[in-house]
Design a protein around this motif. Sequence first.
Motif: not given
Length: 756
Positions: A144, A150, A178, A182
Amino acid sequence: MLGICRGRRKFLAASLTVLCIPAITWLYLFAGSFEDGKPVSLSPLESQPHSPRYAAAGQRERESLEVRVREVEEENRALRRQLSLAQGRGPAHRHGNHSKSYSVEEGTGDSENLRAGIVAGNSSECGQQPVVEKCETIHVAIVCAGYNASRDVVTLVKSVLFHRRNPLHFHLIADSIAEQILATLFQTWMVPAVRVDFYNADELKSEVSWIPNKHYSGIYGLMKLVLTKTLPANLERVIVLDTDITFATDIAELWAVFHKFKGQQVLGLVENQSDWYLGNLWKNHRPWPALGRGYNTGVILLLLDKLRKMKWEQMWRLTAERELMGMLSTSLADQDIFNAVIKQNPFLVYQLPCFWNVQLSDHTRSEQCYRDVSDLKVIHWNSPKKLRVKNKHVEFFRNLYLTFLEYDGNLLRRELFGCPSEADVNSENLQKQLSELDEDDLCYEFRRERFTVHRTHLYFLHYEYEPVSDNTDVTLVAQLSMDRLQMLEAICKHWEGPISLALYLSDAEAQQFLRYAQGSEVLMSRHNVAYHIVYKEGQFYPVNLLRNVAMKHVGTPYMFLSDIDFLPMYGLYEYLRKSVIQLDLANTKKAMIVPAFETLRYRLSFPKSKAELLSMLDMGTLFTFRYHVWTKGHAPTNFAKWRTATTPYRVEWEADFEPYVVVRRDCPEYDRRFVGFGWNKVAHIMELDAQEYEFIVLPNAYMIHMPHAPSFDITKFRSNKQYRICLKTLKEEFQQDMSRRYGFAALKYLTAENNS
């Protein structure tokens, strides 16, 4: 033929079951009627031992056996009904199975089976699915990078969490953006039995940067090739997923497929459902080599331990180097290289049924992977068009995707009973704090809100900020809910500098906001606006938590602490940057006050200068902010002096003072105990004064409050006596805390409050 075979086997199995189960049942009951070799009576009429304890135990046994008899009889009836239905539709069912199909249960990698086409949902009916242990951890790897990916990961994770019954361990190969997004999301989500580890994707770039790639995924689209090297050496197997995946079943079913791998099979893949690798899409179309239709790498089962022993790293590198001599670049990123390796080594692959990766790009054969909704297991939006892809059933797939997109993520914070969770210090501290609260306290809900952890998604949209060289930059900070969304465009037109916003939204509202923003030319043209979503939870508007979230992610040395209902004067951004230098904010504790005014008119010709504003003030078009409702809030600004002032002037703190200020980024946070309406800014200004900030009014700055309907929280404050009592209690407790922290200097706040 395969269908007829399956139908007969089912019919025979059901017949035997119906005939055998009654006999087995009575044998079970007969055997169960003996204890220590002696018969145990089931009838209440037969003699029992005289012990009351023995009588009670016998009664429980009888009741238990009676319940079991009823259950077995009910199962018999259900099986008979199922058998009669199977007999009734037997010929039609057998006829339906004459359609082209292939077996994927054996995983032979046979090329004829690869090209055969469809696998319906009944492909796994004849074989017993391997069972995944109840508390076995399932490992999932996802690459990612960036803001948009995301968001996609969140929807994927929601779909996995919705169906899962096992602990999960996510391995996220992420860039710095990301990871920040996250990491915060999972920390604030606090889902039990979920662990997340991050691996720096930027450090892996050198491993794959030598491969030219035309795919829109860029360099990150090649990183699945290096997972054997990236993931922990003791990790034996992992499910690898693209971010544009949606699960429609428990991921444990896919994890169980690892048990079917045989021999040297180390890769579990679904056949590619487009004609890409057949090389007939257009004239001179020249794809990378592949076995038959090739394989899609949106869903991969990797046996990491065996791949490492096979020297996978060397295998794919040599293949890529050889093919790039003729192909020059990849078109489908890692997928091209995986397929080239499999072409040379077909024994590596275990072919998954195609319902494990229903590929929804244009012109695919995905419709052949399912006959019914129950057949669907994994949906893959593997087209750049995403939800706009052409497919006969795209509306159904889109609605399924949107269900998870808008699903309340708080509902996924459910425990996995019977599975021990790893100790989480944050969770334990939270439980300890909550346990210390008195639930009978009439202000319990207010106090509880202070400790509520709200799921937070930072940088919901793309964000870019280039720091200015003179270190004078100022970020406008504000918070809002869905009913103030219309203010965003106007603020962006008035303030050209960076903005940090915290939005209090539900999951569904977050998607509405996304559509609103993407449809606005004004908002899409601004990349220096950071939107941080704080998801709704509880009954109060957590105004100070929102302010703290927006403040925490300011990237400039200074902040303008505003509210979403205010429009700053044109040119205020540049004026504040000059004032920062003039008042030496970098080396002094100062809070620069921007005087606040208001209008009661929804249509206002915004004043372009101080002179024009004073004229409108004299005509009654504008007023000093809240002069007719809450005079004390802004009276210390001294508007009479401001009218003629040409240089900044200092004012003293007074009770209930709540101006809008520009401060350094390191200023204290807002106090979270104040939620909804009342005292949220007052307490912050009091804290600044306690820390000896000077309040300086800027002579040529102003902001104007635009009219709007009363908020839900102010309505509650006005109508609910208990709300006002609790606010008063919290205020007194805050003042006591101030006295403890700042000692004698804080006594003036108690005195001022008593005199006001």
